[in-house]
Design a protein around this motif. Structure first.
Motif, PDB file in Angstrom:
ATOM      1  N   SER A 142       0.850  -1.187   0.000  1.00  0.00           N
ATOM      2  CA  SER A 142       0.000   0.000   0.000  1.00  0.00           C
ATOM      3  C   SER A 142       0.885   1.237   0.000  1.00  0.00           C
ATOM      4  O   SER A 142       1.602   1.498   0.960  1.00  0.00           O
ATOM      5  N   ARG A 143       0.834   1.989  -1.089  1.00  0.00           N
ATOM      6  CA  ARG A 143       1.682   3.167  -1.202  1.00  0.00           C
ATOM      7  C   ARG A 143       1.026   4.423  -0.635  1.00  0.00           C
ATOM      8  O   ARG A 143       1.712   5.379  -0.301  1.00  0.00           O
ATOM      9  N   ASP A 144      -0.297   4.430  -0.512  1.00  0.00           N
ATOM     10  CA  ASP A 144      -0.954   5.673  -0.114  1.00  0.00           C
ATOM     11  C   ASP A 144      -2.280   5.400   0.594  1.00  0.00           C
ATOM     12  O   ASP A 144      -3.343   5.626   0.030  1.00  0.00           O
ATOM     13  N   CYS A 145      -2.201   4.896   1.825  1.00  0.00           N
ATOM     14  CA  CYS A 145      -3.426   4.629   2.583  1.00  0.00           C
ATOM     15  C   CYS A 145      -3.179   4.934   4.057  1.00  0.00           C
ATOM     16  O   CYS A 145      -2.533   4.157   4.769  1.00  0.00           O
ATOM     17  N   ALA A 146      -3.682   6.085   4.508  1.00  0.00           N
ATOM     18  CA  ALA A 146      -3.482   6.507   5.894  1.00  0.00           C
ATOM     19  C   ALA A 146      -4.138   5.536   6.875  1.00  0.00           C
ATOM     20  O   ALA A 146      -3.576   5.259   7.944  1.00  0.00           O
ATOM     21  N   GLU A 147      -5.291   4.994   6.516  1.00  0.00           N
ATOM     22  CA  GLU A 147      -6.004   4.099   7.439  1.00  0.00           C
ATOM     23  C   GLU A 147      -5.204   2.827   7.696  1.00  0.00           C
ATOM     24  O   GLU A 147      -5.059   2.382   8.841  1.00  0.00           O
ATOM     25  N   THR A 148      -4.653   2.246   6.642  1.00  0.00           N
ATOM     26  CA  THR A 148      -3.830   1.044   6.794  1.00  0.00           C
ATOM     27  C   THR A 148      -2.589   1.358   7.627  1.00  0.00           C
ATOM     28  O   THR A 148      -2.195   0.577   8.493  1.00  0.00           O
ATOM     29  N   ALA A 149      -1.985   2.514   7.382  1.00  0.00           N
ATOM     30  CA  ALA A 149      -0.785   2.914   8.133  1.00  0.00           C
ATOM     31  C   ALA A 149      -1.087   3.089   9.614  1.00  0.00           C
ATOM     32  O   ALA A 149      -0.277   2.709  10.468  1.00  0.00           O
ATOM     33  N   ILE A 150      -2.231   3.665   9.946  1.00  0.00           N
ATOM     34  CA  ILE A 150      -2.602   3.857  11.354  1.00  0.00           C
ATOM     35  C   ILE A 150      -2.697   2.513  12.065  1.00  0.00           C
ATOM     36  O   ILE A 150      -2.147   2.326  13.160  1.00  0.00           O
ATOM     37  N   PHE A 151      -3.399   1.546  11.446  1.00  0.00           N
ATOM     38  CA  PHE A 151      -3.535   0.228  12.069  1.00  0.00           C
ATOM     39  C   PHE A 151      -2.179  -0.469  12.202  1.00  0.00           C
ATOM     40  O   PHE A 151      -1.877  -1.080  13.226  1.00  0.00           O
ATOM     41  N   ALA A 152      -1.359  -0.384  11.154  1.00  0.00           N
ATOM     42  CA  ALA A 152      -0.044  -1.040  11.181  1.00  0.00           C
ATOM     43  C   ALA A 152       0.861  -0.409  12.233  1.00  0.00           C
ATOM     44  O   ALA A 152       1.585  -1.117  12.939  1.00  0.00           O
ATOM     45  N   LEU A 153       0.816   0.916  12.368  1.00  0.00           N
ATOM     46  CA  LEU A 153       1.647   1.587  13.380  1.00  0.00           C
ATOM     47  C   LEU A 153       1.202   1.238  14.796  1.00  0.00           C
ATOM     48  O   LEU A 153       2.039   1.075  15.687  1.00  0.00           O
TER      49      LEU A 153
END
Length: 197
Positions: free
Chosen positions: A137-148
């Motif tokens: 995923s190059r550009d998905c804030a929602e995925t990044a929030i969960f992963a972080l």
């Protein structure tokens, strides 16, 4: 590589993992804005230092070093050697070891900044022995929030990596500095007295 904006699952052959990840990371790092005030961070959960995601990151160490990007790496298995390419980023590299056995049930992952995410296979599966489903995923804030959020929980469970693992990196840095100083001293003219006060 085609655009990878929304999170997508891909079957990746074991022989292609490192190259595909290196390309994904290289494209993501090059896309950094000229504004470096945000100081993006790379956060990685990996099976070990010999994991393809760690090798792919090491292949981008020159870009990481140039941008001064902080790298937080959580490994489960620290038996292998730290990649020597990490000598370039040893000042901005923080490593912890996941000592809680439950971490083996987690997936490998990489989060860069607040939008770029890669999620790999389960820690229990050797990436060198099997193909796997991976999410890019190059550009998905929602995925990044969960992963972080996941990364932060695992990071707190980790313990500092063994100091000896980084001895070779420190030695290489000292050697590079010594060579650079020797080169400077050979090219600089001898100092002369100055009458300025």
């Amino acid at each position: 590589m085609r655009p990878l904006n929304s999170p997508r699952m891909h079957v990746v052959r074991k022989e292609e993992k490192e190259a595909r990840l290196a390309e994904f990371l290289g494209d993501s790092f090059k896309a950094l804005d000229a504004d470096t005030s945000s100081h993006p961070v790379v956060s990685i959960v990996a099976r070990g230092y010999d994991s393809p995601v760690v090798a792919a990151l090491a292949s981008q160490s020159a870009l990481l070093s140039h941008a001064g990007i902080l790298v937080r790496l959580l490994v489960v298995n620290e038996e292998a050697s730290v990649p020597t390419a990490f000598a370039d980023i040893s000042r901005t590299l923080k490593v912890r070891v996941g000592s809680d056995h439950r971490i083996h049930d987690a997936h490998e992952q990489l989060v860069f900044g607040d939008r770029v995410v890669w999620i790999g296979d389960c820690m229990r599966r050797d990436p060198a022995k099997r193909d796997a489903y991976e999410c890019y995923s190059r550009d998905c804030a929602e995925t990044a929030i969960f992963a972080l959020r996941s990364f932060e929980r695992l990071w707190k469970l980790g313990r500092p990596a063994k100091a000896h693992a980084f001895d070779s990196l420190k030695a290489r840095n000292v050697e590079i500095i010594e060579v650079a100083l020797a080169a400077i001293s050979e090219t600089e003219p001898a100092a002369t007295a100055s009458t300025r006060h």
